[in-house]
Design a protein around this motif. Structure first.
Motif, PDB file in Angstrom:
ATOM      1  N   MET A   1       0.903  -1.347  -0.148  1.00  0.00           N
ATOM      2  CA  MET A   1       0.051  -0.039   0.110  1.00  0.00           C
ATOM      3  C   MET A   1       0.907   1.328   0.019  1.00  0.00           C
ATOM      4  O   MET A   1       1.823   1.347   0.730  1.00  0.00           O
ATOM      5  N   ASN A   2       0.756   2.181  -0.872  1.00  0.00           N
ATOM      6  CA  ASN A   2       1.394   3.285  -0.918  1.00  0.00           C
ATOM      7  C   ASN A   2       0.891   4.427   0.145  1.00  0.00           C
ATOM      8  O   ASN A   2      -0.030   4.771   0.074  1.00  0.00           O
ATOM      9  N   SER A   3       1.860   4.736   0.975  1.00  0.00           N
ATOM     10  CA  SER A   3       1.464   5.708   2.035  1.00  0.00           C
ATOM     11  C   SER A   3       1.872   7.150   1.629  1.00  0.00           C
ATOM     12  O   SER A   3       1.746   7.920   2.325  1.00  0.00           O
ATOM     13  N   LYS A   4       2.308   7.382   0.471  1.00  0.00           N
ATOM     14  CA  LYS A   4       2.610   8.839  -0.127  1.00  0.00           C
ATOM     15  C   LYS A   4       1.508   9.428  -0.530  1.00  0.00           C
ATOM     16  O   LYS A   4       0.462   8.956  -1.188  1.00  0.00           O
ATOM     17  N   ARG A   5       1.403  10.638  -0.564  1.00  0.00           N
ATOM     18  CA  ARG A   5       0.504  11.674  -0.846  1.00  0.00           C
ATOM     19  C   ARG A   5       0.610  11.874  -2.429  1.00  0.00           C
ATOM     20  O   ARG A   5       1.559  11.777  -2.811  1.00  0.00           O
ATOM     21  N   ILE A   6      -0.486  11.418  -3.156  1.00  0.00           N
ATOM     22  CA  ILE A   6      -0.422  11.546  -4.484  1.00  0.00           C
ATOM     23  C   ILE A   6      -0.802  13.060  -5.176  1.00  0.00           C
ATOM     24  O   ILE A   6      -1.776  13.719  -4.887  1.00  0.00           O
ATOM     25  N   VAL A   7       0.139  13.453  -5.803  1.00  0.00           N
ATOM     26  CA  VAL A   7       0.082  14.895  -6.525  1.00  0.00           C
ATOM     27  C   VAL A   7      -0.250  14.635  -7.893  1.00  0.00           C
ATOM     28  O   VAL A   7       0.804  14.088  -8.616  1.00  0.00           O
ATOM     29  N   LEU A   8      -1.315  14.834  -8.472  1.00  0.00           N
ATOM     30  CA  LEU A   8      -1.832  14.585  -9.895  1.00  0.00           C
ATOM     31  C   LEU A   8      -1.788  15.747 -10.700  1.00  0.00           C
ATOM     32  O   LEU A   8      -2.389  16.657 -10.419  1.00  0.00           O
ATOM     33  N   VAL A   9      -0.827  15.725 -11.791  1.00  0.00           N
ATOM     34  CA  VAL A   9      -0.777  16.743 -12.698  1.00  0.00           C
ATOM     35  C   VAL A   9      -1.609  16.326 -13.911  1.00  0.00           C
ATOM     36  O   VAL A   9      -1.285  15.274 -14.382  1.00  0.00           O
ATOM     37  N   LEU A  10      -2.372  16.910 -14.458  1.00  0.00           N
ATOM     38  CA  LEU A  10      -3.328  16.639 -15.499  1.00  0.00           C
ATOM     39  C   LEU A  10      -2.962  17.607 -16.674  1.00  0.00           C
ATOM     40  O   LEU A  10      -2.839  18.612 -16.500  1.00  0.00           O
ATOM     41  N   ASP A  11      -2.977  16.916 -17.956  1.00  0.00           N
ATOM     42  CA  ASP A  11      -2.935  18.033 -19.096  1.00  0.00           C
ATOM     43  C   ASP A  11      -3.420  17.428 -20.325  1.00  0.00           C
ATOM     44  O   ASP A  11      -3.498  16.035 -20.349  1.00  0.00           O
ATOM     45  N   GLY A  12      -3.749  17.866 -21.422  1.00  0.00           N
ATOM     46  CA  GLY A  12      -4.057  17.240 -22.822  1.00  0.00           C
ATOM     47  C   GLY A  12      -2.972  18.131 -23.685  1.00  0.00           C
ATOM     48  O   GLY A  12      -1.957  18.645 -23.496  1.00  0.00           O
ATOM     49  N   GLN A  13      -3.437  17.928 -25.035  1.00  0.00           N
ATOM     50  CA  GLN A  13      -2.833  18.389 -26.195  1.00  0.00           C
ATOM     51  C   GLN A  13      -1.365  18.060 -26.098  1.00  0.00           C
ATOM     52  O   GLN A  13      -0.905  16.723 -26.010  1.00  0.00           O
ATOM     53  N   GLY A  14      -0.391  18.821 -26.113  1.00  0.00           N
ATOM     54  CA  GLY A  14       1.033  18.796 -26.162  1.00  0.00           C
ATOM     55  C   GLY A  14       1.660  18.528 -24.583  1.00  0.00           C
ATOM     56  O   GLY A  14       2.836  18.273 -24.501  1.00  0.00           O
ATOM     57  N   GLY A  15       0.627  18.658 -23.666  1.00  0.00           N
ATOM     58  CA  GLY A  15       1.252  18.767 -22.137  1.00  0.00           C
ATOM     59  C   GLY A  15       1.992  19.802 -21.865  1.00  0.00           C
ATOM     60  O   GLY A  15       2.809  19.674 -20.831  1.00  0.00           O
ATOM     61  N   GLY A  16       2.003  20.684 -22.512  1.00  0.00           N
ATOM     62  CA  GLY A  16       2.922  22.068 -22.094  1.00  0.00           C
ATOM     63  C   GLY A  16       2.960  22.575 -21.006  1.00  0.00           C
ATOM     64  O   GLY A  16       3.721  22.831 -20.135  1.00  0.00           O
ATOM     65  N   MET A  17       1.539  22.750 -20.347  1.00  0.00           N
ATOM     66  CA  MET A  17       1.079  23.476 -19.134  1.00  0.00           C
ATOM     67  C   MET A  17       1.655  22.369 -17.935  1.00  0.00           C
ATOM     68  O   MET A  17       2.362  22.787 -16.992  1.00  0.00           O
ATOM     69  N   GLY A  18       1.209  21.214 -17.962  1.00  0.00           N
ATOM     70  CA  GLY A  18       1.637  20.145 -17.217  1.00  0.00           C
ATOM     71  C   GLY A  18       3.224  19.851 -17.163  1.00  0.00           C
ATOM     72  O   GLY A  18       3.548  19.834 -16.053  1.00  0.00           O
ATOM     73  N   THR A  19       3.892  20.145 -18.195  1.00  0.00           N
ATOM     74  CA  THR A  19       5.414  19.883 -18.247  1.00  0.00           C
ATOM     75  C   THR A  19       5.873  20.985 -17.282  1.00  0.00           C
ATOM     76  O   THR A  19       6.585  20.864 -16.669  1.00  0.00           O
ATOM     77  N   GLN A  20       5.464  22.252 -17.639  1.00  0.00           N
ATOM     78  CA  GLN A  20       6.082  23.312 -16.624  1.00  0.00           C
ATOM     79  C   GLN A  20       5.451  23.112 -15.331  1.00  0.00           C
ATOM     80  O   GLN A  20       6.458  23.458 -14.501  1.00  0.00           O
TER      81      GLN A  20
ATOM     82  N   LEU B   1       7.427  21.684  -9.825  1.00  0.00           N
ATOM     83  CA  LEU B   1       6.926  21.175  -8.406  1.00  0.00           C
ATOM     84  C   LEU B   1       8.036  20.079  -7.904  1.00  0.00           C
ATOM     85  O   LEU B   1       8.310  20.119  -6.852  1.00  0.00           O
ATOM     86  N   ALA B   2       8.369  19.352  -9.007  1.00  0.00           N
ATOM     87  CA  ALA B   2       9.175  18.320  -8.761  1.00  0.00           C
ATOM     88  C   ALA B   2      10.385  18.500  -7.802  1.00  0.00           C
ATOM     89  O   ALA B   2      10.729  17.979  -6.640  1.00  0.00           O
ATOM     90  N   PRO B   3      11.099  19.636  -8.003  1.00  0.00           N
ATOM     91  CA  PRO B   3      12.457  19.997  -6.828  1.00  0.00           C
ATOM     92  C   PRO B   3      12.036  20.290  -5.722  1.00  0.00           C
ATOM     93  O   PRO B   3      12.757  20.326  -4.529  1.00  0.00           O
ATOM     94  N   VAL B   4      10.558  20.562  -5.413  1.00  0.00           N
ATOM     95  CA  VAL B   4      10.221  21.372  -4.273  1.00  0.00           C
ATOM     96  C   VAL B   4       9.132  20.633  -3.634  1.00  0.00           C
ATOM     97  O   VAL B   4       8.839  21.007  -2.398  1.00  0.00           O
ATOM     98  N   LEU B   5       8.621  19.623  -3.925  1.00  0.00           N
ATOM     99  CA  LEU B   5       7.621  18.720  -3.424  1.00  0.00           C
ATOM    100  C   LEU B   5       8.192  18.070  -2.046  1.00  0.00           C
ATOM    101  O   LEU B   5       9.247  17.439  -2.057  1.00  0.00           O
ATOM    102  N   PRO B   6       7.447  18.034  -1.103  1.00  0.00           N
ATOM    103  CA  PRO B   6       7.894  16.993   0.203  1.00  0.00           C
ATOM    104  C   PRO B   6       8.141  15.998  -0.333  1.00  0.00           C
ATOM    105  O   PRO B   6       7.518  15.133  -0.945  1.00  0.00           O
ATOM    106  N   ALA B   7       8.963  15.075   0.660  1.00  0.00           N
ATOM    107  CA  ALA B   7       9.486  13.713   0.476  1.00  0.00           C
ATOM    108  C   ALA B   7       8.157  12.652   0.447  1.00  0.00           C
ATOM    109  O   ALA B   7       8.219  11.531  -0.280  1.00  0.00           O
ATOM    110  N   ASP B   8       7.224  12.922   1.113  1.00  0.00           N
ATOM    111  CA  ASP B   8       6.118  12.185   1.368  1.00  0.00           C
ATOM    112  C   ASP B   8       5.229  12.257   0.016  1.00  0.00           C
ATOM    113  O   ASP B   8       4.065  11.995   0.266  1.00  0.00           O
ATOM    114  N   CYS B   9       5.491  13.101  -0.906  1.00  0.00           N
ATOM    115  CA  CYS B   9       4.503  13.023  -2.238  1.00  0.00           C
ATOM    116  C   CYS B   9       5.308  12.323  -3.197  1.00  0.00           C
ATOM    117  O   CYS B   9       6.224  12.284  -3.841  1.00  0.00           O
ATOM    118  N   ASP B  10       4.079  11.987  -4.059  1.00  0.00           N
ATOM    119  CA  ASP B  10       4.464  10.958  -5.198  1.00  0.00           C
ATOM    120  C   ASP B  10       3.682  11.702  -6.477  1.00  0.00           C
ATOM    121  O   ASP B  10       2.688  12.170  -6.604  1.00  0.00           O
TER     122      ASP B  10
END
Length: 141
Positions: A1-20, A25-34
């Motif tokens: 069972m995954n005890s990490k909090r899930i941070v979900l990024v959604l996007d469509g088309q080419g994913g430009g907004m989600g990519t940014q 987010l990736a470098p600053v998320l707390p360690a307990d987040c996936d």
């Protein structure tokens, strides 16, 4: 069972907004987040994975399934609009995202045909920075 909090990024088309969002987010998320990327199409998913998301999935069922499991959802406002993002968001996807118990941080976009009263007309970068700030604040509580 995954005890990490899930941070979900959604996007469509080419994913430009989600990519940014993921790059910010990736470098600053707390360690307990996936950090999970889900795209309405494979191009969006692949772009978000290359940006640093740990895992990714694609399509309607991936959006519906992961929205129900997420603790925090970020993405363009079109993700809660049936037929949003030029028709890439099915009514089932929009319902799953808007009905999710996760806190949602949605980025306004003039491309979705929806104006939000009370928001300032900002550059996308300013909206994205605000979204990241709100996400980190939500994860602190």
């Amino acid at each position: 069972m995954n005890s990490k909090r899930i941070v979900l990024v959604l996007d469509g088309q080419g994913g430009g907004m989600g990519t940014q969002l993921i790059k910010m987010l990736a470098p600053v998320l707390p360690a307990d987040c996936d950090l999970l990327a889900v795209g309405t199409n494979v191009l969006a998913t692949n772009a978000m994975l290359k940006a640093g998301a740990r895992r990714g999935a694609t399509g309607e069922n991936a959006v519906v399934y992961n929205a129900s499991r997420a603790d925090l959802i970020l993405g363009p406002i079109g993700m809660i609009l049936a037929n949003g993002i030029m028709g890439e968001v099915s009514p089932r996807m929009a319902s799953a995202v808007s009905g999710s118990e996760a806190e949602k941080i949605l980025v306004p976009s003039s491309h979705c045909g929806v104006q939000i009263a009370g928001t300032q007309d900002c550059r996308l970068e300013e909206y994205l920075q605000s979204a990241v700030t709100l996400a980190l604040r939500a994860l602190e509580s």
